[in-house]
Structure formats: C-alpha cells, structure tokens
Design a protein around this motif. Structure first.
Motif, mmCIF file in Angstrom:
data_model
loop_
_atom_site.group_PDB
_atom_site.id
_atom_site.type_symbol
_atom_site.label_atom_id
_atom_site.label_comp_id
_atom_site.label_asym_id
_atom_site.label_seq_id
_atom_site.Cartn_x
_atom_site.Cartn_y
_atom_site.Cartn_z
ATOM 1 N N ASP A 16 1.265 -4.957 -5.158
ATOM 2 C CA ASP A 16 1.259 -4.535 -3.749
ATOM 3 C C ASP A 16 2.623 -4.476 -3.076
ATOM 4 O O ASP A 16 2.704 -4.251 -1.882
ATOM 5 C CB ASP A 16 0.347 -5.421 -2.876
ATOM 6 C CG ASP A 16 -1.107 -5.021 -3.027
ATOM 7 O OD1 ASP A 16 -1.349 -3.916 -3.559
ATOM 8 O OD2 ASP A 16 -1.980 -5.791 -2.620
ATOM 9 N N GLY A 18 4.778 -2.274 -3.706
ATOM 10 C CA GLY A 18 5.121 -0.868 -3.490
ATOM 11 C C GLY A 18 5.636 -0.118 -4.705
ATOM 12 O O GLY A 18 6.239 0.950 -4.570
ATOM 13 N N LYS A 19 5.381 -0.647 -5.893
ATOM 14 C CA LYS A 19 5.855 -0.005 -7.114
ATOM 15 C C LYS A 19 5.316 1.423 -7.249
ATOM 16 O O LYS A 19 6.083 2.355 -7.470
ATOM 17 C CB LYS A 19 5.428 -0.854 -8.321
ATOM 18 C CG LYS A 19 5.839 -0.287 -9.645
ATOM 19 C CD LYS A 19 5.632 -1.286 -10.755
ATOM 20 C CE LYS A 19 4.330 -1.014 -11.478
ATOM 21 N NZ LYS A 19 4.264 -1.729 -12.769
ATOM 22 N N SER A 20 4.015 1.593 -7.107
ATOM 23 C CA SER A 20 3.435 2.931 -7.283
ATOM 24 C C SER A 20 3.899 3.901 -6.205
ATOM 25 O O SER A 20 4.183 5.070 -6.479
ATOM 26 C CB SER A 20 1.910 2.864 -7.271
ATOM 27 O OG SER A 20 1.464 1.986 -8.259
ATOM 28 N N THR A 21 3.981 3.413 -4.977
ATOM 29 C CA THR A 21 4.416 4.283 -3.881
ATOM 30 C C THR A 21 5.852 4.749 -4.113
ATOM 31 O O THR A 21 6.175 5.924 -3.930
ATOM 32 C CB THR A 21 4.300 3.543 -2.525
ATOM 33 O OG1 THR A 21 3.032 2.896 -2.463
ATOM 34 C CG2 THR A 21 4.442 4.494 -1.357
ATOM 35 N N GLN A 41 -0.492 8.065 -5.527
ATOM 36 C CA GLN A 41 -0.324 7.210 -6.675
ATOM 37 C C GLN A 41 -0.640 7.855 -8.014
ATOM 38 O O GLN A 41 -1.594 7.535 -8.694
ATOM 39 C CB GLN A 41 -1.155 5.949 -6.482
ATOM 40 C CG GLN A 41 -0.870 5.379 -5.108
ATOM 41 C CD GLN A 41 -0.965 3.886 -5.077
ATOM 42 O OE1 GLN A 41 -1.631 3.287 -5.896
ATOM 43 N NE2 GLN A 41 -0.285 3.287 -4.146
ATOM 44 N N ASN A 133 11.774 -3.305 -0.341
ATOM 45 C CA ASN A 133 10.886 -2.260 0.151
ATOM 46 C C ASN A 133 10.180 -2.707 1.439
ATOM 47 O O ASN A 133 10.219 -3.872 1.804
ATOM 48 C CB ASN A 133 9.862 -1.917 -0.942
ATOM 49 C CG ASN A 133 9.059 -0.671 -0.612
ATOM 50 O OD1 ASN A 133 9.567 0.267 0.006
ATOM 51 N ND2 ASN A 133 7.794 -0.659 -1.004
ATOM 52 N N LYS A 134 9.551 -1.788 2.089
ATOM 53 C CA LYS A 134 8.789 -2.016 3.319
ATOM 54 C C LYS A 134 9.670 -2.502 4.472
ATOM 55 O O LYS A 134 9.249 -3.332 5.280
ATOM 56 C CB LYS A 134 7.640 -3.019 3.090
ATOM 57 C CG LYS A 134 6.715 -2.624 1.933
ATOM 58 C CD LYS A 134 5.375 -3.320 1.993
ATOM 59 C CE LYS A 134 4.572 -3.039 0.734
ATOM 60 N NZ LYS A 134 3.238 -3.621 0.734
ATOM 61 N N ASP A 136 10.360 -0.929 6.927
ATOM 62 C CA ASP A 136 9.792 -0.405 8.188
ATOM 63 C C ASP A 136 8.917 -1.446 8.884
ATOM 64 O O ASP A 136 8.677 -1.357 10.083
ATOM 65 C CB ASP A 136 8.956 0.836 7.885
ATOM 66 C CG ASP A 136 7.839 0.555 6.895
ATOM 67 O OD1 ASP A 136 6.672 0.569 7.290
ATOM 68 O OD2 ASP A 136 8.130 0.286 5.709
ATOM 69 N N SER A 164 11.912 2.215 2.486
ATOM 70 C CA SER A 164 10.525 2.249 2.896
ATOM 71 C C SER A 164 9.922 3.383 2.083
ATOM 72 O O SER A 164 10.112 4.549 2.405
ATOM 73 C CB SER A 164 10.381 2.530 4.393
ATOM 74 O OG SER A 164 9.025 2.873 4.643
ATOM 75 N N ALA A 165 9.248 2.993 1.018
ATOM 76 C CA ALA A 165 8.667 4.020 0.141
ATOM 77 C C ALA A 165 7.647 4.819 0.931
ATOM 78 O O ALA A 165 7.499 6.021 0.770
ATOM 79 C CB ALA A 165 8.035 3.367 -1.082
HETATM 80 P P1 GDP Z 1 2.029 -1.658 -6.189
HETATM 81 O O1 GDP Z 1 0.871 -2.576 -6.387
HETATM 82 O O2 GDP Z 1 3.322 -2.393 -6.326
HETATM 83 O O3 GDP Z 1 1.959 -0.416 -7.028
HETATM 84 O O4 GDP Z 1 1.992 -1.234 -4.647
HETATM 85 P P2 GDP Z 1 1.531 0.123 -3.964
HETATM 86 O O5 GDP Z 1 2.555 1.185 -4.157
HETATM 87 O O6 GDP Z 1 0.147 0.424 -4.428
HETATM 88 O O7 GDP Z 1 1.564 -0.300 -2.444
HETATM 89 C C1 GDP Z 1 0.760 -1.314 -1.923
HETATM 90 C C2 GDP Z 1 0.497 -1.064 -0.463
HETATM 91 O O8 GDP Z 1 1.720 -1.123 0.280
HETATM 92 C C3 GDP Z 1 -0.081 0.323 -0.176
HETATM 93 O O9 GDP Z 1 -1.024 0.200 0.840
HETATM 94 C C4 GDP Z 1 1.126 1.131 0.276
HETATM 95 O O10 GDP Z 1 0.762 2.167 1.138
HETATM 96 C C5 GDP Z 1 1.935 0.077 1.000
HETATM 97 N N1 GDP Z 1 3.364 0.370 0.994
HETATM 98 C C6 GDP Z 1 4.129 0.758 -0.043
HETATM 99 N N2 GDP Z 1 5.413 0.950 0.351
HETATM 100 C C7 GDP Z 1 5.444 0.681 1.673
HETATM 101 C C8 GDP Z 1 6.486 0.694 2.642
HETATM 102 O O11 GDP Z 1 7.639 0.991 2.396
HETATM 103 N N3 GDP Z 1 6.134 0.317 3.900
HETATM 104 C C9 GDP Z 1 4.866 -0.034 4.240
HETATM 105 N N4 GDP Z 1 4.628 -0.381 5.498
HETATM 106 N N5 GDP Z 1 3.883 -0.053 3.354
HETATM 107 C C10 GDP Z 1 4.153 0.301 2.073
#
Ligand code: GDP
Ligand code: MG
Length: 598
Positions: A16, A18-21, A41, A133-134, A136, A164-165
């Motif tokens: 969670d 943000g790897k996939s994003t 994703q 990441n994040k 924002d 901020s992905a």
């Molecule tokens: P993963 O488990 O590492 O692959 O994480 P995801 O890419 O699935 O992201 C997990 C959650 O965080 C999702 O709801 C994304 O929309 C959110 N997210 C990812 N990047 C950002 C970011 O830069 N800012 C915010 N606010 N949310 C993010």
C-alpha cells in the motif's frame, strides 16, 4: 541495445505504499500505453492480488526513456512478489536487477516489509534510490521518514526523491534517477555460449508457457535450440519478445537484456525458477549460481462441500497447476469428508490464495483440513518414510524415529512489542539464537519447528505487533522430536481431518483447547455428543455437547393434528439419519477455527 543504455530495476515497498501506482505512472510517462489503454494498476493482473495488495507472480515491463542527456535508455522494471511464501521468487527476481527503488509512504514511514524487502535488495548488492511517495497527503512527514531510512536501514536518504504517484508529481525525477544513479548490467559477453536465468514463467491460453528470462552471456533468438540445464530438457524457440507492457516480438535478446520466449512448453511445471538456459549446440559448461529447488512446505486436504463437485474441483486444480508449479496435489479419501485432494503449498499465504481462487474463480465450496508439514520417519525395519498427512501415520510400534522440519526465523520489530514476540516464540518451542537493536528496532533470530508456524504464527505476530513486525524464514533441516499423533473423536468417531502430530509435551494442552473449541463450534443436536482428544487409545481431553431438547411442535399453535404428526416424524427421521451415519455435522469453519492456537 548497448549495455550502458540498459537499466534493470525493481521497486521494493511495504504493501500500500504505492508501488503499483508508481509503476503505472512510469509506464504512462514513457508512453508504454496510451491513456485509453491505461488501466488501473497494470502490473497486478489478478483480482485476488489486487484485493490483497500483493503481487503473486513476478512480471516485467520494458520502458523506453529519453533522458535529459539526450540518450534513449531501455529500462526494465521487474515487479516482485511481496510475501515471505514467495521469498525465493523475490530473490531470483532481484538477482536479475542491479538496482531498486525503495518506495516509502511519507505519511507512514518505514514498515515491516519495507525492511524485509530492502534487506533482500541489499543482499543482492543493489544500488538503492529512496523514493518518498504520497507527499500530497497532509500527514506526510518526509524529513522524519528520511531520518528513519538512515537510522533503521542505514541508507543515505539526503537525496531521496519526493513523489506523489497519484498526482503525477516527481515521476520524471524518478526516471532520471534510474538512469543516473543505478548502474547498467554487469559485463556480459555476446560471443560466449548463451547463459540466461529463468526468472518466471506463466501459462497463457494462446501462447502456452511464456518464460521470462534475463540474458547473462550470448544471445537468444527465434529457431534457436535451447537447453534447460537443471531440467535437462530441450526446446526450440518459437518467439522472443519484450513486454512494453504489451508483448512485442524482437529479433534477439542480448547480454543484460530482459524479455520472454515461447517454445511449445506444455506447463509451467516444466520450467523451474532459477534454472539456467543455454544453447543446445554450444552449451555453457557451468550453470548460473543460486538455483534452489522449490518444494511445498505445507500440506492440507481440500474437499468439495458437495461431493458432486469433485470432478469440477479436479478440473479447476489442473488449471491452476498449469500456471503455478509450486502447487501440487494428489487424490485423497477421507472417511469424514469423502473424496478430495491432498495439496502442497509453499506456505500459508499460498494456501489461502489457492483456496480463494478455487472458490472465487471456479465457484467451488471447499473444506480445508488442518495444514501440516512434511515429517520424516525411520521405521523399525530401517525403511524411511515421508508423511504428508497425519491421517496416514503408521502404527507407532513400527516407528523408531520421527523428524520434523525446523526453520531459522528472523523477526524485525519495534522495541515495544519485543516482550510479547519473545513470549510467542517461546510458547512455540522456539530456541533464541540472537537479539540485537538497530535504531529503535529489535532483530531476533529464533530456531522454531515449522509445525508451530504453519497455522497461525504469522497472524499472531501481526496482531501482537499491530502489523509492525516483519518475519522471514528459511528451512534448516529435520530434527528428531518426541512427536505423537493426536486424534479427535466426535461422537466416538475419529475425525481424520482433525488429527495432527504434536509434540508430546504440548499434547494435553492442544487436546484440551481443541475439545473446548469444538464444543463451541459444533451446534447442539438432539443427542449428547462427546468430544475427545486421544493419543493411541488413551483419551487425554474430553468435553460434552449437551443434547438439545427442542419441542418442534410448540410453533404449531392450536390443533392441526396432521401437521403436528408430520413434524414429529420429520424430527425422528432427522435423528435417525444422524445416527445411521454415526456422525455429526461439523460446520466448515470449525475445521479451521478449532486449529487456531492462541
Ligand atoms: P502497492 O500495494 O504498494 O502496490 O500500493 P498501490 O499502488 O496499490 O497504492 C495503494 C493505495 O495508495 C492506493 O489507494 C493508491 O491510490 C494510493 N496511492 C498511491 N500513491 C499515492 C500518492 O502519491 N498519494 C496518495 N494520496 N495516494 C496514493
Ligand atoms: Mg501493488
């Protein structure tokens, strides 16, 4: 592509963060997919995966990026699975890269899997670029998180990249850092015999088995006769390509490159992650190092709730097996559960995923029996035996020694939870080997019997550490222990699905716990039901479910005598059916719930 224009990298992160994003953004910015094609994703293609937020199978994507220096680079992003059950696949995948992006949620900071994953990358000598990441989010604290990365992991975070992905901020900076801060692939020789590492394979309904490889020496091209060095099998290549992320054919793959080939391979089981692929006519003399046989560690029985679903279950399992060589199965018959299968898994998460896929994708209702490890036995006549199912345990008088698998467990945790974690390991027959502190965190190493881990150790660890502890393990071998088979009898009938091997010293406690649980889990019936735990013929624990005396006629107000009589007959028939089969209906959840230890 010249070697110095290639970068092979992976992204390591806690779930969670943000790897996939971020991966999606990198693909989008480099033009791998148009907006219309851009699906949320891209890298997590399976449903369950998305919901659980874990990547089960490694995937790769090639990105073409024109950097600020005016040169065009080929960036291969290798997505890694994120859980301990798949740790060997993670390590093979990381071994195929020279660098990693370490993504940390700037509002959450370093967490359990951040550590487990980044240590694997460090072990592979990766160059690592921290990405916060994040940013924002109002709760983002980039400075605090930088400090954490430096204190806990020991990486310089002064030039961590802020992203901020989600809002597309900092993506170019990440791409530049990949080009300027990560090294190109190590030297490889085009003129040497082909040597390629098998990173992953999956079954595609149109192409058959697609094999993902990283070329070390030589070249791979269409029509080439190749040889899998461990599997000792030979194939002719039909197609060589790359994922951009759409599969695209290329003429050849050279040293340092990552791509796929297709070669009329029937099932994924014919490929082994970590195998070395060479040229059949011009063979390399030695395989690449680091190959490990992946063997199932946890076994359990899977039975259809409805016996009529047996053939469907078999068909569904064959389909899953096409794509997952680490999942094994054979037929099994149980007195209590009927016809089903004994299945082998890499670990508990793997078991859960397969079970969930069977019920979701194939719409099957299943009963799973207690997970069990593989025991080794030496019999009194000197023969050796492997036991995958406690129900098959031979008569004790014929056994001279039983050995169970042990693991080396490494746990990282914030100090606050250390006491509870040590207690948990102690309760599970653990032997403490090491205890050290790094920046407010503790690292403990324990030797533990795998048997004590398979059921719910991971869940317990997560709950007592509020999700903060991370856990990894490796098998260290089998050890002789005083193990006994404990049977559970419900209404005097042994329920083989609930029998288990336990350490003699722990048998009474476990037996009592199982009986108490089952007492709560099995609904009361019209007659008394004794529940017993026994070793050999000796009962070591006992509970009784009292009879339910339900007056079914009380609901029939007034005097419809026919209706009343019909109901009474029905009740009698029901009672007879129970007795006739000499068994009690045990709700499906009871099997799993009864076996939880806490
Ligand atoms: P993963 O488990 O590492 O692959 O994480 P995801 O890419 O699935 O992201 C997990 C959650 O965080 C999702 O709801 C994304 O929309 C959110 N997210 C990812 N990047 C950002 C970011 O830069 N800012 C915010 N606010 N949310 C993010
Ligand atoms: Mg993801």
């Amino acid at each position: 592509t010249p070697r110095d224009k290639i970068r092979n990298f992976s992204i390591v992160a806690h779930i969670d963060h943000g790897k996939s994003t971020l991966a999606d953004r990198l693909i989008q910015v480099t033009g791998g997919l148009t907006d219309r094609e851009m699906r949320e994703q891209v890298l997590d293609s399976m449903d369950i995966e998305q919901e659980r937020g874990i990547t089960i199978k490694a995937q790769t994507v090639r990105l073409n990026y024109t950097a600020k220096d005016g040169e065009t680079y080929v960036l291969n992003l290798m997505d890694t699975p994120g859980h301990v059950d798949f740790s060997y696949e993670v390590s093979r995948c990381l071994a195929a890269c020279e660098g990693s992006l370490l993504v940390v949620d700037a509002s959450q900071g370093v967490e359990a899997q951040t550590l487990a994953n980044v240590y694997q990358a460090i072990e592979q000598d990766h160059e690592i670029v921290p990405v916060l990441n994040k940013i924002d989010l109002p709760a983002a604290e980039p400075d605090r998180v930088k400090e954490q990365i430096e204190d806990i992991i020991g990486l310089d975070a002064s030039d961590a990249i802020m992203t901020s992905a989600k809002n597309n901020i900092g993506i170019e900076d990440v791409l530049e850092a990949i080009v300027t801060r990560l090294p190109p692939p190590h030297e490889g020789d085009r003129d040497k015999p082909l040597k390629a590492s098998l990173i992953d394979a999956y079954y595609d309904p149109y192409l058959g088995v697609v094999v993902i490889v990283r070329i070390v020496d030589g070249v791979m091209k269409k029509k080439q006769k190749i040889r899998m060095m461990r599997a000792k099998s030979t194939y002719e290549i039909d197609k060589v390509g790359i994922f951009g992320p759409k599969p695209t054919d290329v003429d050849e793959l050279g040293p340092g490159e990552v791509g796929f080939f297709v070669a009329s391979i029937k099932e994924v089981a014919d490929t082994a992650v970590g195998d070395t692929i060479t040229d059949e006519k011009n063979q390399a003399t030695t395989p690449l190092p680091g190959y490990k046989e992946v063997v199932p560690m946890v076994f359990c029985g899977l039975f259809p709730v409805d016996a009529g679903d047996f053939d469907d279950l078999r068909a569904a399992m064959s389909k899953l097996r096409l794509n997952d060589a680490s999942f094994t199965w054979e037929m099994e018959t149980s007195a209590a559960l009927g016809m089903g299968f004994r299945c082998g898994f890499l670990g508990l998460l793997h078991l859960e995923i397969i079970q969930e896929r069977l019920s979701r994708e194939f719409d099957l209702d299943l009963i799973a029996t207690a997970p069990s490890v593989v025991y080794e036995m030496t019999m009194t006549d000197g023969t050796e035996l492997e036991l995958h199912n406690p129900a098959d345990m031979p008569d004790v008088v014929r056994i001279s020694e039983i050995r169970e698998p042990w693991i080396n467990a490494t746990i990282y945790t914030p100090d606050d939870y250390l006491g509870a974690i040590l207690q948990l390991c102690q309760d599970r027959r653990g032997i403490q080997k090491e205890l050290s502190y790094v920046g407010g965190r503790a690292m403990v190493k324990y030797e533990l019997p795998l048997n004590e881990i398979v059921f719910d150790f991971y869940d317990r660890l997560k709950s007592i550490s509020k999700g903060y502890a991370s856990f990894d393990y490796e098998i260290i071998g089998h050890r002789a222990e005083n193990l006994v088979k404990m049977q559970i009898l419900v209404n005097d009938e042994p329920v083989d699905a609930l029998s288990m091997l336990v350490h003699r010293d722990r048998a009474e406690g476990r037996g009592r716990q199982m009986c108490e649980r089952l007492k709560d889990l099995i609904p009361r019936q019209m007659f008394k039901i004794p529940i017993q735990a026994a070793i050999g013929g000796r009962v070591i624990a006992r509970e009784t479910i009292s009879a339910l005396r339900k007056d079914v006629t009380s609901k029939c107000y007034g005097g419809d005598a026919t209706r009343k009589r019909k109901l009474l007959e029905k009740q009698k028939a029901g009672k007879q059916r129970m007795r006739q089969f000499g068994k009690v209906e045990i709700p499906q959840e009871a099997f799993v719930a009864a076996l939880r230890m806490d």
